[in-house]
Design a protein around this motif. Sequence first.
Motif, short mmCIF file in Angstrom:
data_model
loop_
_atom_site.label_atom_id
_atom_site.label_comp_id
_atom_site.label_asym_id
_atom_site.label_seq_id
_atom_site.Cartn_x
_atom_site.Cartn_y
_atom_site.Cartn_z
N ARG A 135 0.85 -1.21 0.00
CA ARG A 135 0.00 0.00 0.00
C ARG A 135 0.87 1.24 0.00
O ARG A 135 0.67 2.17 -0.77
N ALA A 136 1.89 1.26 0.87
CA ALA A 136 2.77 2.44 0.96
C ALA A 136 3.55 2.62 -0.34
O ALA A 136 3.70 3.75 -0.83
N LEU A 137 4.03 1.53 -0.92
CA LEU A 137 4.84 1.65 -2.14
C LEU A 137 3.99 2.12 -3.32
O LEU A 137 4.46 2.87 -4.18
N SER A 138 2.73 1.67 -3.36
CA SER A 138 1.89 2.03 -4.50
C SER A 138 1.59 3.52 -4.53
O SER A 138 1.18 4.06 -5.56
N GLU A 139 1.82 4.20 -3.41
CA GLU A 139 1.60 5.66 -3.36
C GLU A 139 2.78 6.41 -3.97
O GLU A 139 2.70 7.62 -4.18
N GLU A 180 11.60 6.05 3.17
CA GLU A 180 13.03 6.24 2.82
C GLU A 180 13.24 6.02 1.33
O GLU A 180 14.03 6.73 0.69
N LEU A 181 12.54 5.05 0.77
CA LEU A 181 12.69 4.77 -0.65
C LEU A 181 12.17 5.97 -1.47
O LEU A 181 12.78 6.37 -2.47
N LYS A 182 11.08 6.55 -1.02
CA LYS A 182 10.53 7.72 -1.71
C LYS A 182 11.59 8.83 -1.73
O LYS A 182 11.85 9.45 -2.77
N HIS A 210 5.49 0.58 -10.01
CA HIS A 210 4.36 -0.18 -10.56
C HIS A 210 4.50 -1.67 -10.31
O HIS A 210 3.61 -2.45 -10.63
N ILE A 211 5.67 -2.07 -9.81
CA ILE A 211 5.91 -3.52 -9.64
C ILE A 211 6.41 -3.81 -8.23
O ILE A 211 7.33 -3.13 -7.74
#
Length: 368
Positions: free
Chosen positions: A41-45, A252-254, A50-51
């Motif tokens: 959920r957090a990554l999809s933001e 952090e990735l963002k 996309h993967i």
Amino acid sequence: MNPKLNTLPLAVFATSGPLKPLVIAGPCSAETREQLLSTARALSEIDGIHILRAGIWKPRTRPNSFEGVGEIGLKWLQEVKAETGLLSAVEVAKPAHVELCLKHGIDILWIGARSTANPFTIQELALALKGVDIPVLVKNPVNPDVELWIGALERLNKSGVKRMGVIFRGVFPYEKTHLRNLPRWEMAIEIMRLFPDLTVLCDPSHIAGKKEYVFEIAQRAIDLNFHGLMIESHINPATALSDAAQQLTPLELKGLLQNLKFRTATSQNPEFVSSLEQCREKINSIDFQVLELLGRRMGLVKEIAEYKRRNNVTILQLRRWEDIINTRLAFGHNRGLPDAFIKQLFEMIHKEAIQLQTELMNKPGNGS
Ligand code: PEP
Ligand code: MN
């Protein structure tokens, strides 16, 4: 040898902006439904993701470590996709993994570094993938062997896998550095040179080994024109059951992605084009002079071999070699060249000179 692969572009990798790299992100391992869903959920933001990657079967160095949740994790990935739209990428190491991934509609498969190192494993995976149209990403083998990597691509391709890409994750470090795996970039560059149409990704997480080094490796990959990144991200890295030290939180990735500097592969600016051309011309001329001089140096080595042979003197002269290294290091150092580079360069030259002398002195008919 100039290998050729019969590949198709990885259509699934179309990204929103022309220069933005493809980003595959997700936990080293799927651990629980909750962990996977909240991470996804957090990554999809995050813009550009996309993967989702998730290890379902984990190749661990020692037994009694967490070896992955298995098939149930594939069902969680289906839920993730239904809820967030994220495509899924999973590592396969056995034909049974391939079968289960296909059964659960996994979108992309990847082959891990340990599997690429084993042609038997690759052959089995290639057979399992026969007649199946699914993108397959092949990590480099754990040892610095580009041929083995190419061999894996060829085996898969021969079996009909057309949508292929590679992931560079560094190699086992025989010398100790701050990184977990050594980024022998030349391996990836060789793959890019041989297969210009292949999608080439970098996995900075497994090169770094620690989260604080992931950014520098990711930036380096972008600077080297990699097409994308696979980065490990976990909703709570401290509790991760595998690779805890190298996983970033989605936040952090963002931040990491926002701080990356993207450069274009080329520019049409006339001043840039003409300066680049001039520099390249000069570099060409210097390179040929370097080769000319190396040829002359080897000519002298041949002469020396003849004197040594006639006087029955040994090839290796340690004191002379020590003197060569020391004087060249000092000379190169004064010209701003790193010591390690000079040392490696002269070790190569010396090795070749010794080899040449050995051949000449042991040639039949050259007995002393
Ligand atoms: C992984 O991606 O989690 C993994 C096991 O990587 P590698 O095969 O590169 O070691
Ligand atoms: Mn991992």
